[in-house]
Scaffold this active site. Structure first.
Site, PDB file in Angstrom:
ATOM      1  N   LYS A  76       0.845  -1.205   0.000  1.00 51.35           N
ATOM      2  CA  LYS A  76       0.000   0.000   0.000  1.00 51.35           C
ATOM      3  C   LYS A  76       0.874   1.246   0.000  1.00 51.35           C
ATOM      4  O   LYS A  76       1.912   1.280   0.682  1.00 51.35           O
ATOM      5  CB  LYS A  76      -0.909  -0.032   1.238  1.00 51.35           C
ATOM      6  CG  LYS A  76      -1.951   1.063   1.281  1.00 51.35           C
ATOM      7  CD  LYS A  76      -2.897   0.881   2.465  1.00 51.35           C
ATOM      8  CE  LYS A  76      -3.969   1.931   2.528  1.00 51.35           C
ATOM      9  NZ  LYS A  76      -4.896   1.732   3.665  1.00 51.35           N
ATOM     10  N   SER A 151      -9.744   1.671   2.598  1.00 51.37           N
ATOM     11  CA  SER A 151      -8.866   2.441   1.741  1.00 51.37           C
ATOM     12  C   SER A 151      -7.796   1.604   1.023  1.00 51.37           C
ATOM     13  O   SER A 151      -7.196   2.098   0.063  1.00 51.37           O
ATOM     14  CB  SER A 151      -8.184   3.535   2.561  1.00 51.37           C
ATOM     15  OG  SER A 151      -7.357   2.976   3.559  1.00 51.37           O
ATOM     16  N   SER A 175      -9.882  -0.643   6.801  1.00 50.99           N
ATOM     17  CA  SER A 175      -9.312  -0.511   5.457  1.00 50.99           C
ATOM     18  C   SER A 175      -8.598  -1.739   4.900  1.00 50.99           C
ATOM     19  O   SER A 175      -8.254  -1.750   3.726  1.00 50.99           O
ATOM     20  CB  SER A 175      -8.359   0.672   5.417  1.00 50.99           C
ATOM     21  OG  SER A 175      -9.110   1.841   5.289  1.00 50.99           O
TER      22      SER A 175
HETATM   23  N1  GLN Z   1     -13.084   4.091   5.960  1.00 52.60           N
HETATM   24  C1  GLN Z   1     -12.484   4.496   7.171  1.00 52.60           C
HETATM   25  C2  GLN Z   1     -12.118   5.963   7.104  1.00 52.60           C
HETATM   26  O1  GLN Z   1     -12.363   6.552   6.127  1.00 52.60           O
HETATM   27  C3  GLN Z   1     -11.322   3.640   7.515  1.00 52.60           C
HETATM   28  C4  GLN Z   1     -10.045   4.017   6.899  1.00 52.60           C
HETATM   29  C5  GLN Z   1      -8.902   3.125   7.256  1.00 52.60           C
HETATM   30  O2  GLN Z   1      -9.051   2.069   7.882  1.00 52.60           O
HETATM   31  N2  GLN Z   1      -7.729   3.566   6.883  1.00 52.60           N
HETATM   32  O3  GLN Z   1     -11.604   6.532   7.996  1.00 52.60           O
END
Ligand code: GLN
Length: 481
Positions: A76, A151, A175
């Site tokens: 990532k 994400s 994410s």
């Molecule tokens: N969707 C969540 C957010 O927008 C989680 C993001 C993540 O785990 N990095 O904060």
């Protein structure tokens, strides 16, 4: 750790193929499919090929090999890689080349893994669909009109479309697990403190964890084995001995009592998801697992607490992007104040700005107690609810996400709808617990994830149930791509 080579690395000894051939087979697929899928933001062709050559030389010399020798791993793009661009899918870091490796990357390299490239994501990991990337969304290989989740969407797509066998993601509020669920993969968010965060670009430091994504439970356990462990460079990493996860997978299955979290498995869960989830529970019961319902009432407030705590921490962490030391800078500004303002206005996308504003507001004098303080109290209640549940149950389960992968464009203009995608995953981060998503089945031809949550450092047990479930669900991986 036990010196067992990854099954792909074992092929090199059977003379089936060489590390360069294996890598090239992935690079060919990347060149062909990445333009439509947008899984990778950067492919490190030259570095990867030279790493593969080095492994080849080691094999020829008969040197000791690392357990991931010659195995390509997608990373990532919020994990620092020395000499390889690390953008966080943000314009503000578009040309940022780290001068050091994150600890997880050092560990991968120490085991002779090959970093094949950096994957797309929501900008600074803020989002649930990869649509907040400054470089365009990734596409779900099961249906190109749909999101792969986020994400860590690019990492999920890379593995699901066979553009890498393994990937690293990060999970602050779901994410890793939600994109794994959306792409029919296995993804684990480790216990907070099990994996070093050194070199992971900080979003919300009390929640962030790096973790593995793969097509099966054994591969996830394998990758976790490599990246877990104490790191003096991360003061939140634990000095515990890392268990042998692969050996745990082979131990005979002990009778388990599992709690279905009512608040995460009822209201708000799409009908098709619920049907697959209930079917999966029956398969577990058939396999001898005791399945009961449990209520954790504080979870009702988890999403609200997260969307105060995470932005509050983000607003502080992202203060460093001011155009001075590194990253994008506006050169037109008349003075330093205008330079700060313009750099941030031009460099950050809409969602990141929204989080910075929300977080700054929640932390401001006069509102701190009403928002941040209250959210922290809810966090404590959530931890207490989990603790009570783990007095009665070995593990807890729920769907990973309330819906199947939604259409690109469907929620991106409605932040609240987007935030609701995280309803099942967020309580786990607030309590720092380990949780895995494994594919349970399909609803309308799209994958549905099954989440297993454990108490702190119970990854061995989480993996054991995940493996049993994997066999019981016998999910057939067949993206239309
Ligand atoms: N969707 C969540 C957010 O927008 C989680 C993001 C993540 O785990 N990095 O904060």
């Amino acid at each position: 750790m036990s010196k067992r080579l990854h099954p792909l690395a074992q092929k090199f000894f059977k003379g089936e193929l060489t590390p360069s051939e294996l890598l090239e087979s992935y690079l060919v697929r990347i060149e062909k499919h990445n333009p439509s899928l947008n899984a990778y933001l950067t492919v490190s062709f030259d570095e990867a090929l030279s790493q593969a050559k080095k492994v080849e030389e080691k094999i020829v010399r008969g040197d000791d090999l690392g357990v991931l020798a010659g195995v390509p791993v997608a990373v990532k793009d919020n994990i620092c890689t020395e000499g390889i661009r690390t953008t966080c899918a943000s314009k503000i870091l578009e040309n940022f080349i780290p001068i050091y490796d994150a600890t997880v990357i050092e560990k991968l390299k120490a085991e002779d893994a090959i970093i094949v490239g950096k994957t797309n994501m929501d900008e600074f990991a803020m989002g649930s669909s990869t649509e907040n990337s400054a470089f365009g969304p990734s596409k779900n290989p099961w249906d190109l009109d749909r999101t792969p989740g986020g994400s860590s969407g690019g990492s999920a797509v890379a593995v699901a479309a066979d553009l890498a066998p393994l990937a690293l993601g990060s999970d602050t509020g779901g994410s890793i697990r939600q994109p794994a669920a959306f792409c029919g993969l296995v993804g684990l968010k480790p216990t907070y403190g099990l994996v070093s965060r050194y070199g992971l670009v900080a979003f919300a430091s009390s929640l962030d964890q790096v973790g593995p994504m793969a097509k099966n439970v054994a591969d996830c356990a394998f990758l976790l084995q490599v990246i877990a462990g104490h790191d003096p460079k991360d003061s939140t990493s634990f000095p515990n001995e890392v268990p042998d996860y692969l050996a745990c997978l082979e131990e005979p299955f002990k009778k388990m009592k599992v709690g279905v979290v009512r608040e995460l498995a009822g209201e708000g869960i799409e009908k098709g998801v619920k049907e697959v989830f209930d079917w999966a529970l029956n398969r577990l019961a058939d396999a001898g697992v005791i399945v009961e319902e449990v209520s954790l009432p504080s979870f009702e407030y988890a999403l609200s607490a997260y969307y105060l705590i995470a932005p509050a921490e983000a607003s502080s962490n992202l203060a460093r992007y001011d155009g001075v030391r590194y990253g994008y800078r506006d050169f037109e500004a008349k003075d330093i104040w205008e330079m700060y303002a313009k750099t941030r206005a031009e460099g950050f996308g809409a969602e990141v700005k929204r989080r910075i504003m929300l977080g700054t507001y929640a932390l401001s004098a006069g509102y701190y107690e009403a928002y941040y303080g209250q959210a922290q109290k809810i966090r404590t209640l959530i931890i207490q609810d989990f603790n009570r549940a783990f007095e009665q149950y070995d593990l807890l389960v729920s769907p990973t996400a309330p819906t199947v992968p939604f259409k690109l464009g469907e929620k991106v203009d409605d932040p609240l709808q987007m935030y609701l995608s995280d309803v099942c995953t967020i309580p786990v981060n607030l309590a720092g617990l380990p949780a895995i998503s494994i594919p349970a089945g399909l609803s309308d031809g799209l994958p549905v994830g099954f989440q297993i949550i454990g108490s702190s450092f119970s990854e061995p047990m989480v993996f054991q149930l995940a493996k049993l479930a994997e066999e019981a669900f016998s999910f057939q991986f067949k993206p239309s791509y």
